[in-house]
Motif scaffolding. Structure first.
Motif, PDB file in Angstrom:
ATOM      1  N   VAL A 391       0.842  -1.202   0.000  1.00 21.99           N
ATOM      2  CA  VAL A 391       0.000   0.000   0.000  1.00 21.99           C
ATOM      3  C   VAL A 391       0.878   1.252   0.000  1.00 21.99           C
ATOM      4  CG1 VAL A 391      -1.635   1.337   1.371  1.00 21.99           C
ATOM      5  CG2 VAL A 391      -1.982  -1.123   1.072  1.00 21.99           C
ATOM      6  N   ALA A 392       1.929   1.231   0.825  1.00 21.43           N
ATOM      7  CA  ALA A 392       2.841   2.373   0.871  1.00 21.43           C
ATOM      8  C   ALA A 392       3.520   2.596  -0.478  1.00 21.43           C
ATOM      9  CB  ALA A 392       3.886   2.156   1.964  1.00 21.43           C
ATOM     10  N   PHE A 393       3.918   1.505  -1.110  1.00 19.67           N
ATOM     11  CA  PHE A 393       4.581   1.612  -2.412  1.00 19.67           C
ATOM     12  C   PHE A 393       3.628   2.205  -3.441  1.00 19.67           C
ATOM     13  CE2 PHE A 393       5.792  -0.146  -6.562  1.00 19.67           C
ATOM     14  CZ  PHE A 393       7.125   0.248  -6.622  1.00 19.67           C
ATOM     15  N   HIS A 394       2.377   1.771  -3.420  1.00 17.23           N
ATOM     16  CA  HIS A 394       1.388   2.282  -4.362  1.00 17.23           C
ATOM     17  C   HIS A 394       1.155   3.772  -4.138  1.00 17.23           C
ATOM     18  CE1 HIS A 394      -2.064   2.174  -7.055  1.00 17.23           C
ATOM     19  NE2 HIS A 394      -2.797   2.775  -6.116  1.00 17.23           N
ATOM     20  N   ALA A 395       1.226   4.192  -2.864  1.00 17.51           N
ATOM     21  CA  ALA A 395       0.941   5.593  -2.540  1.00 17.51           C
ATOM     22  C   ALA A 395       2.145   6.512  -2.752  1.00 17.51           C
ATOM     23  CB  ALA A 395       0.471   5.701  -1.091  1.00 17.51           C
ATOM     24  N   GLY A 396       3.343   6.032  -2.413  1.00 17.01           N
ATOM     25  CA  GLY A 396       4.502   6.925  -2.450  1.00 17.01           C
ATOM     26  C   GLY A 396       5.777   6.326  -2.982  1.00 17.01           C
ATOM     27  N   GLY A 397       5.688   5.163  -3.629  1.00 19.71           N
ATOM     28  CA  GLY A 397       6.883   4.555  -4.197  1.00 19.71           C
ATOM     29  C   GLY A 397       7.749   3.874  -3.145  1.00 19.71           C
ATOM     30  N   TRP A 398       8.954   3.495  -3.569  1.00 13.93           N
ATOM     31  CA  TRP A 398       9.854   2.754  -2.688  1.00 13.93           C
ATOM     32  C   TRP A 398      10.216   3.554  -1.438  1.00 13.93           C
ATOM     33  CZ3 TRP A 398      11.153  -1.982  -1.780  1.00 13.93           C
ATOM     34  CH2 TRP A 398      12.302  -2.270  -1.032  1.00 13.93           C
ATOM     35  N   ALA A 399      10.302   4.850  -1.545  1.00 12.19           N
ATOM     36  CA  ALA A 399      10.644   5.682  -0.389  1.00 12.19           C
ATOM     37  C   ALA A 399       9.596   5.525   0.711  1.00 12.19           C
ATOM     38  CB  ALA A 399      10.756   7.148  -0.804  1.00 12.19           C
ATOM     39  N   ALA A 400       8.329   5.379   0.340  1.00 14.24           N
ATOM     40  CA  ALA A 400       7.278   5.190   1.334  1.00 14.24           C
ATOM     41  C   ALA A 400       7.395   3.831   2.004  1.00 14.24           C
ATOM     42  CB  ALA A 400       5.905   5.340   0.680  1.00 14.24           C
ATOM     43  N   THR A 401       7.770   2.814   1.245  1.00 15.59           N
ATOM     44  CA  THR A 401       7.980   1.492   1.826  1.00 15.59           C
ATOM     45  C   THR A 401       9.153   1.518   2.801  1.00 15.59           C
ATOM     46  OG1 THR A 401       7.120   0.421  -0.169  1.00 15.59           O
ATOM     47  CG2 THR A 401       8.435  -0.938   1.308  1.00 15.59           C
ATOM     48  N   VAL A 402      10.215   2.209   2.421  1.00 14.47           N
ATOM     49  CA  VAL A 402      11.369   2.349   3.316  1.00 14.47           C
ATOM     50  C   VAL A 402      10.964   3.096   4.584  1.00 14.47           C
ATOM     51  CG1 VAL A 402      13.611   3.503   3.589  1.00 14.47           C
ATOM     52  CG2 VAL A 402      13.118   2.172   1.527  1.00 14.47           C
ATOM     53  N   ALA A 403      10.133   4.125   4.445  1.00 16.50           N
ATOM     54  CA  ALA A 403       9.675   4.873   5.619  1.00 16.50           C
ATOM     55  C   ALA A 403       8.895   3.970   6.571  1.00 16.50           C
ATOM     56  CB  ALA A 403       8.804   6.053   5.177  1.00 16.50           C
ATOM     57  N   LEU A 404       8.073   3.091   6.008  1.00 11.52           N
ATOM     58  CA  LEU A 404       7.341   2.120   6.834  1.00 11.52           C
ATOM     59  C   LEU A 404       8.326   1.222   7.575  1.00 11.52           C
ATOM     60  CD1 LEU A 404       4.700   0.607   7.675  1.00 11.52           C
ATOM     61  CD2 LEU A 404       5.040  -0.798   5.627  1.00 11.52           C
ATOM     62  N   GLY A 405       9.345   0.749   6.858  1.00 12.04           N
ATOM     63  CA  GLY A 405      10.353  -0.110   7.481  1.00 12.04           C
ATOM     64  C   GLY A 405      11.093   0.597   8.600  1.00 12.04           C
ATOM     65  N   LEU A 406      11.454   1.860   8.363  1.00 10.96           N
ATOM     66  CA  LEU A 406      12.164   2.630   9.393  1.00 10.96           C
ATOM     67  C   LEU A 406      11.273   2.872  10.613  1.00 10.96           C
ATOM     68  CD1 LEU A 406      14.046   5.226   7.164  1.00 10.96           C
ATOM     69  CD2 LEU A 406      15.052   3.301   8.421  1.00 10.96           C
ATOM     70  N   LEU A 407       9.977   3.032  10.382  1.00  6.19           N
ATOM     71  CA  LEU A 407       9.049   3.200  11.504  1.00  6.19           C
ATOM     72  C   LEU A 407       9.011   1.931  12.352  1.00  6.19           C
ATOM     73  CD1 LEU A 407       6.965   5.112  12.802  1.00  6.19           C
ATOM     74  CD2 LEU A 407       5.224   4.044  11.331  1.00  6.19           C
ATOM     75  N   ALA A 408       8.996   0.772  11.701  1.00  7.41           N
ATOM     76  CA  ALA A 408       9.019  -0.495  12.436  1.00  7.41           C
ATOM     77  C   ALA A 408      10.339  -0.665  13.188  1.00  7.41           C
ATOM     78  CB  ALA A 408       8.806  -1.661  11.477  1.00  7.41           C
ATOM     79  N   VAL A 409      11.450  -0.284  12.560  1.00 11.30           N
ATOM     80  CA  VAL A 409      12.761  -0.338  13.220  1.00 11.30           C
ATOM     81  C   VAL A 409      12.773   0.565  14.449  1.00 11.30           C
ATOM     82  CG1 VAL A 409      15.164   0.388  12.969  1.00 11.30           C
ATOM     83  CG2 VAL A 409      14.108  -1.033  11.214  1.00 11.30           C
ATOM     84  N   LEU A 410      12.177   1.749  14.319  1.00  8.91           N
ATOM     85  CA  LEU A 410      12.088   2.659  15.458  1.00  8.91           C
ATOM     86  C   LEU A 410      11.279   2.024  16.595  1.00  8.91           C
ATOM     87  CD1 LEU A 410      12.655   5.462  16.658  1.00  8.91           C
ATOM     88  CD2 LEU A 410      10.550   6.274  15.549  1.00  8.91           C
ATOM     89  N   GLY A 411      10.256   1.247  16.233  1.00 11.63           N
ATOM     90  CA  GLY A 411       9.489   0.532  17.242  1.00 11.63           C
ATOM     91  C   GLY A 411      10.342  -0.474  17.996  1.00 11.63           C
ATOM     92  N   VAL A 412      11.185  -1.208  17.275  1.00 11.81           N
ATOM     93  CA  VAL A 412      12.087  -2.165  17.926  1.00 11.81           C
ATOM     94  C   VAL A 412      13.045  -1.446  18.866  1.00 11.81           C
ATOM     95  CG1 VAL A 412      13.905  -3.879  17.564  1.00 11.81           C
ATOM     96  CG2 VAL A 412      11.945  -3.813  16.024  1.00 11.81           C
ATOM     97  N   VAL A 413      13.601  -0.319  18.410  1.00  6.92           N
ATOM     98  CA  VAL A 413      14.524   0.453  19.255  1.00  6.92           C
ATOM     99  C   VAL A 413      13.817   0.936  20.512  1.00  6.92           C
ATOM    100  CG1 VAL A 413      15.913   2.557  19.381  1.00  6.92           C
ATOM    101  CG2 VAL A 413      15.969   1.147  17.317  1.00  6.92           C
ATOM    102  N   SER A 414      12.591   1.431  20.364  1.00  8.17           N
ATOM    103  CA  SER A 414      11.844   1.950  21.517  1.00  8.17           C
ATOM    104  C   SER A 414      11.562   0.845  22.530  1.00  8.17           C
ATOM    105  CB  SER A 414      10.533   2.579  21.045  1.00  8.17           C
ATOM    106  OG  SER A 414      10.767   3.649  20.156  1.00  8.17           O
ATOM    107  N   ILE A 415      11.152  -0.314  22.042  1.00  8.05           N
ATOM    108  CA  ILE A 415      10.869  -1.438  22.938  1.00  8.05           C
ATOM    109  C   ILE A 415      12.133  -1.889  23.649  1.00  8.05           C
ATOM    110  CG2 ILE A 415      10.161  -3.861  23.002  1.00  8.05           C
ATOM    111  CD1 ILE A 415       8.267  -3.193  20.654  1.00  8.05           C
ATOM    112  N   THR A 416      13.240  -1.948  22.909  1.00  5.21           N
ATOM    113  CA  THR A 416      14.499  -2.387  23.508  1.00  5.21           C
ATOM    114  C   THR A 416      15.000  -1.389  24.542  1.00  5.21           C
ATOM    115  OG1 THR A 416      15.035  -3.469  21.400  1.00  5.21           O
ATOM    116  CG2 THR A 416      16.816  -3.238  22.985  1.00  5.21           C
TER     117      THR A 416
END
Length: 435
Positions: A391-416
């Motif tokens: 969905v992110a890719f359809h809306a904003g291209g690969w950069a949007a997919t990467v942004a989603l991934g970075l948001l998930a990574v930030l979640g891992v950092v916050s939990i840790t």
């Protein structure tokens, strides 16, 4: 499914010490005829489970490398096509716990045989799906069927193999998982390039059928399994206890978030590489999944990382590596994208290995259920990542997919980070008591 290769190994720990929440009348298993290298039946059993692993994970992710072709065939968006992957992994996540419990009553071998038979049958029907809706529905049924295999296989090994030979036996099953997930994607890519995506799915179905037949004739009858009576109330109580453990919940969330990144990247990467400036053919895109081999190395190194850096230190390194890979993949040079995929894959497998192994270490009772819950969270993360990434890719291209991934990574950092603070507070609270 990488996916389940590393995660599956954690179930073994739980399987070797079954919880009373599932089997309330099971007798202790005999160890007189357990298998080990050099004994009759060990090699047959190992090859049988290797074949089962290849079949299961070739089927589970069979459409992932084909999503651009599926989209074109049904005039569907990336988000719609991604459900052919997400429906399978989501159904597996929902059914892994109940089917692992049923295997306690009806037997590991019977559950594995039934799971493979149904999944292969559906796999042979999938190429004939007349619509996107039918394809997604068939894939959901296939994922639900496959849910009976991982936990049952781990429990079977724990019961039938001598403890000193268990790691080697698990390793071969895990190798089957990895090779199945990787080879299925590569096979579909090259077959689709020559004959189309339906022929590619048919090829995977036939591969899985051959593996299932080999499994049926090679797997030996369980000698140490003792059926028990199901106790749903006790099972529910055990699950509730695990979900009430803050550390386990954090580990489940970490596994889900790591898999969200991985699912998003590998679901969408085909769409990016088929477009300008890359314009790669389908066969070459399928071969990109050879990068999975990096995960075998990084997951194997996770134990050494934990010994040197500690569990949280290893997680910080894993998320840093994943984030670096995501950022590097933004470049429009193919070499940079491939290196980015290498880093993402290495970081994901290392983080997944640390989180999944920590589950069995944390759960002192009901370890099989604790590991099954981790698998559920893991595959739900895969399902969510695949759909949201598309969905992110359809809306904003690969950069949007990467942004989603970075948001998930930030979640891992916050939990840790939160876990680090909790651990420090607990240590400080213990200091007065020790004086």
């Amino acid at each position: 499914m990488p996916p389940a290769d590393t995660g599956a190994s954690t179930v073994v720990v739980g399987a070797s010490a079954p919880s009373s929440s599932v089997t309330t009348t099971a007798a202790p298993a005999s160890t007189h005829e357990r298998l080990e290298p050099g004994r009759p039946g060990y090699r047959r059993m190992s090859f049988a489970l290797f074949a089962a692993g290849v079949a299961a994970f070739a089927l589970l992710y069979s459409t992932q490398a084909l999503l651009p072709a599926v989209s074109a065939s049904f005039d569907a968006t990336a988000g719609q096509a991604s459900w052919t992957v997400s429906a399978a992994t989501g159904a597996l996540a929902l059914f892994v716990l109940p089917l692992s419990a049923l295997s306690e009553r009806f037997g590991r071998r019977q559950m594995m045989t039934a799971s493979l038979a149904i999944a292969v049958l559906v796999g042979l029907l999938v190429p004939f799906a007349p619509s996107m809706g039918a394809l997604i529905a068939l894939r959901a049924v296939q994922g639900a069927a496959l849910a009976g295999l991982p936990a049952s296989a781990m429990a079977y090994l724990a019961e039938e193999v001598r403890p000193k030979a268990l790691i080697a036996a698990i390793g071969l099953f895990v190798a089957g998982n990895s090779i199945g997930g990787m080879s299925g994607r590569i096979l579909t890519g090259w077959v689709a390039q020559a004959w189309g995506w339906r022929a590619a799915l048919a090829a995977v179905g036939l591969l899985a059928l051959a593996c299932a037949v080999a499994f049926h004739f090679l797997i030996s009858k369980a000698k140490n399994f003792r059926p028990g009576s199901l106790n749903p109330k006790a099972l529910a109580k055990t699950v509730a206890t695990h979900l009430g453990n803050p550390l386990l919940v954090r580990l489940y969330a970490i596994g889900a978030l790591f898999m969200t990144v991985f699912g998003a990247v590998y679901t969408v990467i085909g769409y990016r590489l088929v477009e300008e400036p890359f314009s790669l053919p389908q066969g070459v895109i399928g071969s990109i999944f050879l990068v999975y081999l990096v995960g075998t190395v990084s997951s194997a190194a996770a134990g050494r990382l934990v010994a040197r850096l500690g569990r949280r230190g290893a997680l910080y390194l894993a998320v840093s590596t994943t984030a670096a890979g995501l950022l590097l993949s933004l470049a429009d040079q193919l070499a940079a994208v491939l290196l980015g995929l290498v880093l993402i894959t290495a970081g994901f497998f290392a983080g997944h290995a640390v989180a999944s192994s920590s589950v069995s270490r944390t759960a002192t009772e009901g370890r099989a259920q604790a590991s099954a819950l981790y698998q559920s969270a893991y595959y739900l993360g895969s399902s969510a990542g695949g759909t949201l990434g598309a969905v992110a890719f359809h809306a904003g291209g690969w950069a949007a997919t990467v942004a989603l991934g970075l948001l998930a990574v930030l979640g891992v950092v916050s939990i840790t980070l939160y876990g680090t603070r909790v651990a420090r507070a607990e240590r400080r609270a213990l200091v007065p008591a020790t004086r």
